[in-house]
Design a protein around this motif. Structure first.
Motif, PDB file in Angstrom:
ATOM      1  N   GLN A 119       0.926  -1.088  -0.052  1.00 12.48           N
ATOM      2  CA  GLN A 119       0.180  -0.050  -0.112  1.00 12.48           C
ATOM      3  C   GLN A 119       0.884   1.332   0.127  1.00 12.48           C
TER       4      GLN A 119
ATOM      5  N   THR B 182       1.107   4.136  -2.928  1.00  8.86           N
ATOM      6  CA  THR B 182       0.876   5.918  -2.840  1.00  8.86           C
ATOM      7  C   THR B 182       2.113   6.358  -3.250  1.00  8.86           C
TER       8      THR B 182
ATOM      9  N   CYS C 200      -3.370   4.519  -5.628  1.00 12.57           N
ATOM     10  CA  CYS C 200      -3.881   4.113  -4.292  1.00 12.57           C
ATOM     11  C   CYS C 200      -4.593   2.678  -4.763  1.00 12.57           C
TER      12      CYS C 200
ATOM     13  N   ASP D  52      -8.578   0.664  -0.379  1.00 13.10           N
ATOM     14  CA  ASP D  52      -7.362   1.128   0.744  1.00 13.10           C
ATOM     15  C   ASP D  52      -8.081   2.281   1.590  1.00 13.10           C
TER      16      ASP D  52
ATOM     17  N   SER E 196      -4.863   5.457   1.647  1.00 19.54           N
ATOM     18  CA  SER E 196      -5.315   6.272   0.082  1.00 19.54           C
ATOM     19  C   SER E 196      -5.478   7.911   0.444  1.00 19.54           C
TER      20      SER E 196
ATOM     21  N   GLN F  60     -11.885   5.774   1.731  1.00 23.14           N
ATOM     22  CA  GLN F  60     -11.241   5.971   0.513  1.00 23.14           C
ATOM     23  C   GLN F  60     -12.199   6.950  -0.468  1.00 23.14           C
TER      24      GLN F  60
END
Length: 341
Positions: free
Chosen positions: A240, A244, A249, A253, A257, A280
């Motif tokens: 993750q 980013t 993203c 997430d 995010s 998100q």
């Protein structure tokens, strides 16, 4: 390395076990009003429409056991492969008191007729995918030794499939990040460490993580992509954070995010201390393509799947593939993406 098979499979000691792809098609229903039959389209379907999204935070123990037992994909040569649903913790106590995999492991083992089964590996809570078990403790010890030995020779490879909001700038490449953990809004979060000392590396407060990736497909209009990721080692929420850092993203997430924000239409990475975890926020076009309301978006599972595991070992190379969850497949259909053939 890319996954190129249309059929999903588990391969152990040269033997393949295949799984057929699931598809669905829209239909019409009829309605009676004032004596006139009218063709009315069914409400637009999203991934919550019988696509296998499991609310593990609100599931009974017995139901969870049944789901895991039914997810058994392979059993043989002392090994077992199950498919973990997104959102299921592997161990430990959660804030909401939901069950973990280890809480029900004994009953699941009984359900698959392997009462002495031992857990070898499984993806972290938010991620779906491969649960690898050994039939007994002796087999587990041997396999764990094989994994440790293979890791020293770069003989263990893990492939994850992710669906991203945003498209990486390059079609493929590798990323090297130094990361650590910070307490953000009462969540222990992984952050990029741009300023660190050798001492922090020695103490392992800071760790070096590397990921290779490749864009498998993308949709420019909806600004989304299907990518494969190959982390060198596992670190909490590593993929993750890597995503980013590429100004993308992973769909679903709700932890990281918010670190990617849009300024005058341009995505930028903001200070993680200013980006608290939360639902998100999806672009309008993408949300409409997926037929999602704001409340449904907040319940979106993470579209990150532990798809393939390769282990080189003396007894024979191990190659395991677990198919994408049905909701993941449905998301690909709605966004005009597909796994390459």
């Amino acid at each position: 390395m890319s996954f190129t098979h249309l059929l999903k499979s588990v391969k152990v000691h040269g033997r393949f076990f295949h799984f057929r792809r699931l598809t669905s098609s829209p239909s019409l229903v009829t309605d009676q009003q004032e004596g006139t039959a009218v063709l009315t389209p069914k409400p637009k379907k999203n991934i919550f429409s019988k696509s296998g999204v499991l609310d593990v935070s609100n599931i009974s123990r017995d139901s969870l056991i049944k789901v895991l037992v039914a997810s058994l994909l392979f059993k043989g040569d002392g090994l077992l492969v199950l498919s973990k649903p997104a959102g299921l913790s592997v161990s430990g106590k959660t804030k909401d008191g939901q069950f973990s995999l280890m809480d029900v492991m004994h009953d699941v083992a009984d359900g698959i007729n392997s009462p002495n089964a031992c857990l070898i590996s499984a993806p972290e809570k938010e991620t779906s995918g491969i649960i690898l078990l050994a039939e007994d403790k002796m087999t587990a010890n041997k396999l764990n030794r094989d994994i440790v030995d293979a890791s020293k020779r770069s003989g263990v490879k893990r492939q994850y499939i992710g669906l991203t909001v945003g498209i990486p700038e390059h079609n493929q490449g590798s990323q090297l990040l130094h990361v650590g953990q910070e307490d953000i809004d009462e969540e222990l979060m992984t952050v990029i460490k741009s300023d660190f000392s050798k001492a922090s590396l020695t103490r392992q407060d800071t760790k070096k993580t590397k990921m290779e990736y490749k864009v498998l497909e993308h949709n420019r209009q909806l600004n989304c992509a299907l990518i494969e990721m190959w982390p060198q080692k596992a670190y909490k929420h590593q993929l993750q954070v890597h995503s980013t850092s590429m100004l993308c993203c992973i769909l679903g997430d709700h932890l990281y995010s918010n670190r990617v924000q849009s300024v005058l239409g341009v995505p930028v990475l903001i200070d993680p201390l200013q980006a608290k975890p939360g639902p998100q926020k999806l672009p309008k076009m993408l949300r409409e393509a997926m037929n999602l309301t704001a409340s449904k978006t907040a319940n979106m599972p993470l579209h990150l799947h532990f798809h393939q595991l390769f282990i080189k070992r003396p007894a024979g190379d191990l190659h395991i593939t677990v198919p994408l969850p049905r909701y993941f497949q449905r998301s690909l259909q709605l966004l005009g993406l597909k796994m390459p053939t």
